[in-house]
Scaffold this motif. Structure first.
Motif, PDB file in Angstrom:
ATOM      1  N   PHE A 126       0.806  -1.105   0.057  1.00 39.99           N
ATOM      2  CA  PHE A 126      -0.046  -0.010   0.140  1.00 39.99           C
ATOM      3  C   PHE A 126       0.814   1.436   0.014  1.00 39.99           C
ATOM      4  CE2 PHE A 126       0.091  -1.862   4.245  1.00 39.99           C
ATOM      5  CZ  PHE A 126       0.631  -0.694   4.940  1.00 39.99           C
ATOM      6  N   VAL A 127       2.086   1.151   0.145  1.00 41.90           N
ATOM      7  CA  VAL A 127       2.917   2.320  -0.029  1.00 41.90           C
ATOM      8  C   VAL A 127       3.545   2.478  -1.426  1.00 41.90           C
ATOM      9  CG1 VAL A 127       5.406   3.310   0.783  1.00 41.90           C
ATOM     10  CG2 VAL A 127       3.796   1.847   2.459  1.00 41.90           C
ATOM     11  N   LYS A 128       2.882   3.332  -1.720  1.00 35.22           N
ATOM     12  CA  LYS A 128       3.267   3.982  -3.448  1.00 35.22           C
ATOM     13  C   LYS A 128       4.774   4.694  -3.361  1.00 35.22           C
ATOM     14  CE  LYS A 128       1.484   6.499  -6.975  1.00 35.22           C
ATOM     15  NZ  LYS A 128       0.486   7.556  -7.696  1.00 35.22           N
ATOM     16  N   ASN A 129       4.923   5.539  -2.381  1.00 34.03           N
ATOM     17  CA  ASN A 129       6.260   6.195  -2.633  1.00 34.03           C
ATOM     18  C   ASN A 129       6.917   6.439  -1.055  1.00 34.03           C
ATOM     19  OD1 ASN A 129       8.690   7.195  -3.616  1.00 34.03           O
ATOM     20  ND2 ASN A 129       7.608   9.169  -4.133  1.00 34.03           N
ATOM     21  N   LEU A 130       8.170   6.553  -0.814  1.00 32.80           N
ATOM     22  CA  LEU A 130       8.526   6.708   0.364  1.00 32.80           C
ATOM     23  C   LEU A 130       9.730   7.788   0.220  1.00 32.80           C
ATOM     24  CD1 LEU A 130       8.799   6.445   3.595  1.00 32.80           C
ATOM     25  CD2 LEU A 130      10.075   4.231   2.943  1.00 32.80           C
ATOM     26  N   ASP A 131       9.928   8.818   1.001  1.00 32.61           N
ATOM     27  CA  ASP A 131      11.274   9.671   0.890  1.00 32.61           C
ATOM     28  C   ASP A 131      11.525  10.016   2.111  1.00 32.61           C
ATOM     29  OD1 ASP A 131      11.075  10.460  -2.031  1.00 32.61           O
ATOM     30  OD2 ASP A 131       9.378  11.418  -1.825  1.00 32.61           O
ATOM     31  N   VAL A 132      12.904  10.146   2.444  1.00 29.53           N
ATOM     32  CA  VAL A 132      13.292  10.521   3.553  1.00 29.53           C
ATOM     33  C   VAL A 132      14.215  11.907   3.064  1.00 29.53           C
ATOM     34  CG1 VAL A 132      14.855   9.933   5.453  1.00 29.53           C
ATOM     35  CG2 VAL A 132      13.354   8.215   4.402  1.00 29.53           C
ATOM     36  N   GLN A 133      13.876  12.983   3.655  1.00 27.51           N
ATOM     37  CA  GLN A 133      14.727  14.217   3.518  1.00 27.51           C
ATOM     38  C   GLN A 133      14.720  14.974   4.626  1.00 27.51           C
ATOM     39  OE1 GLN A 133      11.676  15.405   0.684  1.00 27.51           O
ATOM     40  NE2 GLN A 133      10.566  16.741   2.197  1.00 27.51           N
ATOM     41  N   TYR A 134      15.661  16.114   4.734  1.00 31.54           N
ATOM     42  CA  TYR A 134      15.817  17.008   5.565  1.00 31.54           C
ATOM     43  C   TYR A 134      15.663  18.587   5.214  1.00 31.54           C
ATOM     44  CZ  TYR A 134      20.621  17.727   4.100  1.00 31.54           C
ATOM     45  OH  TYR A 134      21.765  18.021   3.428  1.00 31.54           O
ATOM     46  N   ARG A 135      15.424  19.212   6.241  1.00 35.52           N
ATOM     47  CA  ARG A 135      15.379  20.715   5.933  1.00 35.52           C
ATOM     48  C   ARG A 135      16.090  21.264   7.183  1.00 35.52           C
ATOM     49  NH1 ARG A 135      10.984  21.768   2.481  1.00 35.52           N
ATOM     50  NH2 ARG A 135       9.680  20.135   1.943  1.00 35.52           N
ATOM     51  N   PRO A 136      16.153  22.557   7.106  1.00 34.45           N
ATOM     52  CA  PRO A 136      16.841  23.340   8.482  1.00 34.45           C
ATOM     53  C   PRO A 136      16.254  23.051   9.701  1.00 34.45           C
ATOM     54  CG  PRO A 136      16.407  24.946   6.382  1.00 34.45           C
ATOM     55  CD  PRO A 136      15.795  23.726   6.090  1.00 34.45           C
TER      56      PRO A 136
END
Length: 161
Positions: free
Chosen positions: A43-53
């Protein structure tokens, strides 16, 4: 006229600084995490791991709404990732704090888009607990909050038993 030009320049600088785009995290551990979740959770279409300030985000885009048990499983997998020693060393110490030295430790946000409409439907958040530093069996991201409404205060998630 010069005064207005100065105000416009200051305003533009503030807008650009406040709109910092996210940077993807692509360490071997994160890549393996993404691959494992996508293979085991259809059921997971997409997965992103990211960072911001100010934070690190784990973003789940789902094909459709999921059961509470599946939601909690994704939360627990995400918590294990961010609380692992290698994530701390590679991502938080190695990437995040090298880029944002003076900003301190990042908050963590686990975001869910449950109907793939491009808007987050709910999230879980945690802040870095400095009182848990160097404690062998305790996580520095121990308290988690559930936010049904993205702008509302979160409800404390009970600890796993």
């Amino acid at each position: 006229m010069r005064r207005y030009q100065g105000l416009v320049i200051v305003f533009l600088v503030l807008v650009v600084a406040g709109c910092t785009s996210a940077s993807k995290i692509s360490t071997d551990q994160v890549k393996a995490f993404i691959t494992d979740v996508k293979k085991s959770k259809t059921f997971v279409k997409n997965l992103d791991v990211q960072y911001r300030p100010t934070d690190i985000e784990i973003i789940y885009t789902l094909h459709n709404n999921i059961e509470k048990a599946d939601q909690m499983d994704l939360l627990n997998r995400s918590k294990q990732l961010v609380n692992s020693k290698s994530f701390d060393q590679e991502v938080i110490q190695g990437i995040y704090l090298n880029k944002y030295k003076s900003d301190g430790y990042p908050d963590i946000a686990i975001l869910f888009d449950s109907n793939d409409d491009g808007e987050y439907d709910y999230k879980y958040t945690s802040i870095y607990d400095t009182s848990e530093l160097n404690v062998a069996d305790e996580s520095s991201y121990a308290e988690w909050y559930y936010h049904k409404d993205m702008s509302a205060m979160g409800e404390l998630v009970p600890l796993e038993e």
